[in-house]
Design a protein around this motif. Sequence first.
Motif, PDB file in Angstrom:
ATOM      1  N   SER A 139     -32.797  31.610   7.790  1.00  0.00           N
ATOM      2  CA  SER A 139     -32.642  30.181   8.062  1.00  0.00           C
ATOM      3  C   SER A 139     -31.216  29.735   7.780  1.00  0.00           C
ATOM      4  O   SER A 139     -30.546  30.253   6.882  1.00  0.00           O
ATOM      5  N   ALA A 140     -30.759  28.774   8.570  1.00  0.00           N
ATOM      6  CA  ALA A 140     -29.422  28.204   8.431  1.00  0.00           C
ATOM      7  C   ALA A 140     -29.500  26.709   8.700  1.00  0.00           C
ATOM      8  O   ALA A 140     -30.436  26.229   9.360  1.00  0.00           O
ATOM      9  N   ALA A 141     -28.520  25.960   8.198  1.00  0.00           N
ATOM     10  CA  ALA A 141     -28.488  24.518   8.428  1.00  0.00           C
ATOM     11  C   ALA A 141     -27.066  24.063   8.667  1.00  0.00           C
ATOM     12  O   ALA A 141     -26.111  24.651   8.156  1.00  0.00           O
ATOM     13  N   VAL A 142     -26.947  22.996   9.464  1.00  0.00           N
ATOM     14  CA  VAL A 142     -25.667  22.340   9.729  1.00  0.00           C
ATOM     15  C   VAL A 142     -25.819  20.888   9.293  1.00  0.00           C
ATOM     16  O   VAL A 142     -26.645  20.157   9.843  1.00  0.00           O
ATOM     17  N   ILE A 143     -25.007  20.487   8.297  1.00  0.00           N
ATOM     18  CA  ILE A 143     -25.154  19.161   7.701  1.00  0.00           C
ATOM     19  C   ILE A 143     -23.773  18.555   7.508  1.00  0.00           C
ATOM     20  O   ILE A 143     -23.038  18.923   6.588  1.00  0.00           O
ATOM     21  N   THR A 144     -23.401  17.651   8.389  1.00  0.00           N
ATOM     22  CA  THR A 144     -22.133  16.937   8.254  1.00  0.00           C
ATOM     23  C   THR A 144     -22.375  15.451   8.506  1.00  0.00           C
ATOM     24  O   THR A 144     -23.469  15.041   8.898  1.00  0.00           O
ATOM     25  N   ASP A 145     -21.351  14.638   8.248  1.00  0.00           N
ATOM     26  CA  ASP A 145     -21.410  13.203   8.543  1.00  0.00           C
ATOM     27  C   ASP A 145     -22.556  12.515   7.822  1.00  0.00           C
ATOM     28  O   ASP A 145     -23.431  11.910   8.430  1.00  0.00           O
ATOM     29  N   LEU A 146     -22.549  12.627   6.502  1.00  0.00           N
ATOM     30  CA  LEU A 146     -23.534  11.913   5.704  1.00  0.00           C
ATOM     31  C   LEU A 146     -22.836  11.276   4.513  1.00  0.00           C
ATOM     32  O   LEU A 146     -21.983  11.885   3.869  1.00  0.00           O
ATOM     33  N   GLY A 147     -23.192  10.034   4.253  1.00  0.00           N
ATOM     34  CA  GLY A 147     -22.556   9.312   3.162  1.00  0.00           C
ATOM     35  C   GLY A 147     -23.048   9.737   1.800  1.00  0.00           C
ATOM     36  O   GLY A 147     -22.325   9.649   0.809  1.00  0.00           O
ATOM     37  N   TYR A 148     -24.303  10.176   1.730  1.00  0.00           N
ATOM     38  CA  TYR A 148     -24.868  10.639   0.462  1.00  0.00           C
ATOM     39  C   TYR A 148     -26.053  11.544   0.762  1.00  0.00           C
ATOM     40  O   TYR A 148     -26.577  11.567   1.873  1.00  0.00           O
ATOM     41  N   TYR A 149     -26.477  12.299  -0.228  1.00  0.00           N
ATOM     42  CA  TYR A 149     -27.680  13.129  -0.098  1.00  0.00           C
ATOM     43  C   TYR A 149     -28.736  12.614  -1.068  1.00  0.00           C
ATOM     44  O   TYR A 149     -28.432  11.861  -1.999  1.00  0.00           O
ATOM     45  N   ASN A 150     -29.970  12.986  -0.824  1.00  0.00           N
ATOM     46  CA  ASN A 150     -31.062  12.522  -1.677  1.00  0.00           C
ATOM     47  C   ASN A 150     -32.035  13.660  -1.960  1.00  0.00           C
ATOM     48  O   ASN A 150     -31.873  14.782  -1.470  1.00  0.00           O
ATOM     49  N   ASN A 151     -33.052  13.374  -2.736  1.00  0.00           N
ATOM     50  CA  ASN A 151     -34.014  14.399  -3.131  1.00  0.00           C
ATOM     51  C   ASN A 151     -34.788  14.948  -1.940  1.00  0.00           C
ATOM     52  O   ASN A 151     -35.180  16.118  -1.935  1.00  0.00           O
ATOM     53  N   HIS A 169     -13.569  14.768   2.215  1.00  0.00           N
ATOM     54  CA  HIS A 169     -12.354  14.188   1.643  1.00  0.00           C
ATOM     55  C   HIS A 169     -12.260  14.410   0.138  1.00  0.00           C
ATOM     56  O   HIS A 169     -13.257  14.580  -0.555  1.00  0.00           O
ATOM     57  N   ASP A 170     -11.024  14.412  -0.328  1.00  0.00           N
ATOM     58  CA  ASP A 170     -10.722  14.346  -1.754  1.00  0.00           C
ATOM     59  C   ASP A 170     -10.618  12.876  -2.130  1.00  0.00           C
ATOM     60  O   ASP A 170      -9.899  12.113  -1.472  1.00  0.00           O
ATOM     61  N   LEU A 171     -11.320  12.468  -3.150  1.00  0.00           N
ATOM     62  CA  LEU A 171     -11.375  11.044  -3.484  1.00  0.00           C
ATOM     63  C   LEU A 171      -9.997  10.466  -3.788  1.00  0.00           C
ATOM     64  O   LEU A 171      -9.677   9.352  -3.357  1.00  0.00           O
ATOM     65  N   ARG A 172      -9.167  11.214  -4.488  1.00  0.00           N
ATOM     66  CA  ARG A 172      -7.834  10.726  -4.836  1.00  0.00           C
ATOM     67  C   ARG A 172      -6.946  10.642  -3.599  1.00  0.00           C
ATOM     68  O   ARG A 172      -6.219   9.653  -3.405  1.00  0.00           O
ATOM     69  N   MET A 173      -6.982  11.656  -2.755  1.00  0.00           N
ATOM     70  CA  MET A 173      -6.183  11.621  -1.530  1.00  0.00           C
ATOM     71  C   MET A 173      -6.596  10.464  -0.635  1.00  0.00           C
ATOM     72  O   MET A 173      -5.740   9.803  -0.024  1.00  0.00           O
ATOM     73  N   LEU A 174      -7.902  10.201  -0.538  1.00  0.00           N
ATOM     74  CA  LEU A 174      -8.372   9.072   0.262  1.00  0.00           C
ATOM     75  C   LEU A 174      -7.870   7.759  -0.328  1.00  0.00           C
ATOM     76  O   LEU A 174      -7.398   6.869   0.401  1.00  0.00           O
ATOM     77  N   ALA A 188     -15.832   6.428   2.209  1.00  0.00           N
ATOM     78  CA  ALA A 188     -16.373   6.670   0.878  1.00  0.00           C
ATOM     79  C   ALA A 188     -17.744   6.037   0.658  1.00  0.00           C
ATOM     80  O   ALA A 188     -18.380   6.286  -0.365  1.00  0.00           O
ATOM     81  N   GLY A 189     -18.214   5.246   1.618  1.00  0.00           N
ATOM     82  CA  GLY A 189     -19.467   4.524   1.445  1.00  0.00           C
ATOM     83  C   GLY A 189     -20.695   5.359   1.741  1.00  0.00           C
ATOM     84  O   GLY A 189     -20.615   6.528   2.148  1.00  0.00           O
ATOM     85  N   ASN A 190     -21.850   4.747   1.573  1.00  0.00           N
ATOM     86  CA  ASN A 190     -23.134   5.440   1.742  1.00  0.00           C
ATOM     87  C   ASN A 190     -23.452   5.794   3.187  1.00  0.00           C
ATOM     88  O   ASN A 190     -24.407   6.532   3.447  1.00  0.00           O
ATOM     89  N   HIS A 191     -22.683   5.253   4.137  1.00  0.00           N
ATOM     90  CA  HIS A 191     -22.865   5.608   5.542  1.00  0.00           C
ATOM     91  C   HIS A 191     -21.614   6.290   6.105  1.00  0.00           C
ATOM     92  O   HIS A 191     -21.367   6.249   7.313  1.00  0.00           O
ATOM     93  N   GLY A 192     -20.857   6.915   5.212  1.00  0.00           N
ATOM     94  CA  GLY A 192     -19.618   7.560   5.620  1.00  0.00           C
ATOM     95  C   GLY A 192     -19.703   9.071   5.557  1.00  0.00           C
ATOM     96  O   GLY A 192     -20.487   9.691   6.293  1.00  0.00           O
ATOM     97  N   HIS A 193     -18.894   9.663   4.651  1.00  0.00           N
ATOM     98  CA  HIS A 193     -18.772  11.114   4.587  1.00  0.00           C
ATOM     99  C   HIS A 193     -18.840  11.598   3.142  1.00  0.00           C
ATOM    100  O   HIS A 193     -18.450  10.881   2.215  1.00  0.00           O
ATOM    101  N   LEU A 194     -19.270  12.843   2.955  1.00  0.00           N
ATOM    102  CA  LEU A 194     -19.340  13.430   1.621  1.00  0.00           C
ATOM    103  C   LEU A 194     -17.954  13.828   1.134  1.00  0.00           C
ATOM    104  O   LEU A 194     -17.188  14.468   1.854  1.00  0.00           O
ATOM    105  N   SER A 195     -17.665  13.483  -0.102  1.00  0.00           N
ATOM    106  CA  SER A 195     -16.448  13.944  -0.754  1.00  0.00           C
ATOM    107  C   SER A 195     -16.606  15.405  -1.176  1.00  0.00           C
ATOM    108  O   SER A 195     -17.718  15.965  -1.182  1.00  0.00           O
ATOM    109  N   ASN A 196     -15.499  16.021  -1.549  1.00  0.00           N
ATOM    110  CA  ASN A 196     -15.558  17.383  -2.071  1.00  0.00           C
ATOM    111  C   ASN A 196     -16.489  17.465  -3.276  1.00  0.00           C
ATOM    112  O   ASN A 196     -17.288  18.408  -3.408  1.00  0.00           O
TER     113      ASN A 196
END
Length: 265
Positions: A139-151, A169-174, A188-196
């Motif tokens: 099994s494999a997964a592709v997961i991009t473009d998410l502001g946050y993850y949950n349980n 993104h790196d939070l400091r660089m952003l 950086a918001g909940n409907h944006g992208h995951l930071s490192n």
Amino acid sequence: MRMMSIASGSSGNCIYVGTEETHLLIDTGVSCKKVNEGLKELGLTGADISAVLVTHEHADHIGGLGVFLRKYKTPVYSAAETIEQIYRAKNIGKLPEGCFHAICPEDHFAIGDIEVDPLSISHDAANPMAFRMTSGASSAAVITDLGYYNNHLIEKLQGLNAILLEANHDLRMLEVGPYPYYLKRRIAGNHGHLSNEASGQFLDELLHKDMKKILLGHISKENNMPPLALETVRSEIEMSASCWSADSFSIDAAGRSQASEIVYI
């Protein structure tokens, strides 16, 4: 099963996952020529693709879809809301009849010998999804473009053998970078992208002894660097309360415009 990133970033995304019988593309946000250049590494062409899975309607995920469909008439699977937005998108051109198939998050389906699980994620799009693909014991997964993850996502993604996961993104660089304030807030918001940092914490929840390959994807050109993404994700694993060591896993960065290695699962 095997996986390869053809391109991953804000300028275009296209990921291959397939078996000997079934060949899938997750998004076609690059040109048809670029897709075929990547597929050539696998001994394939666009004519061999069984289906395209579209995560959402942003241009970096559908930019090459119109040309690809007009050439190959490939079936496309995505949320009904996403399909509606694709038809409204500028610069896509006329789309062939009968290519689109609406799916819903959490509704399991199969394409050839690959079982597909679409998973709802948080992003500023109509109905964005990630995809988990299973064939036999792999099994494999592709997961991009998410502001946050949950349980729920953590639960649904247990037992993967390979994953392409966003480390945008790196939070400091952003924070100190050139983007306007509203765009920084979006990313950086909940409907944006995951930071490192968030990517490493998410990944730590998914690790197990049979995780063969981790590709960090959608790495920002302006607000991140591949070595920094790798270092931060590895550090988050090492600093977590889990028993895992980052050195126990193969972790690499997917290129923004060049194909990754072929990952055999």
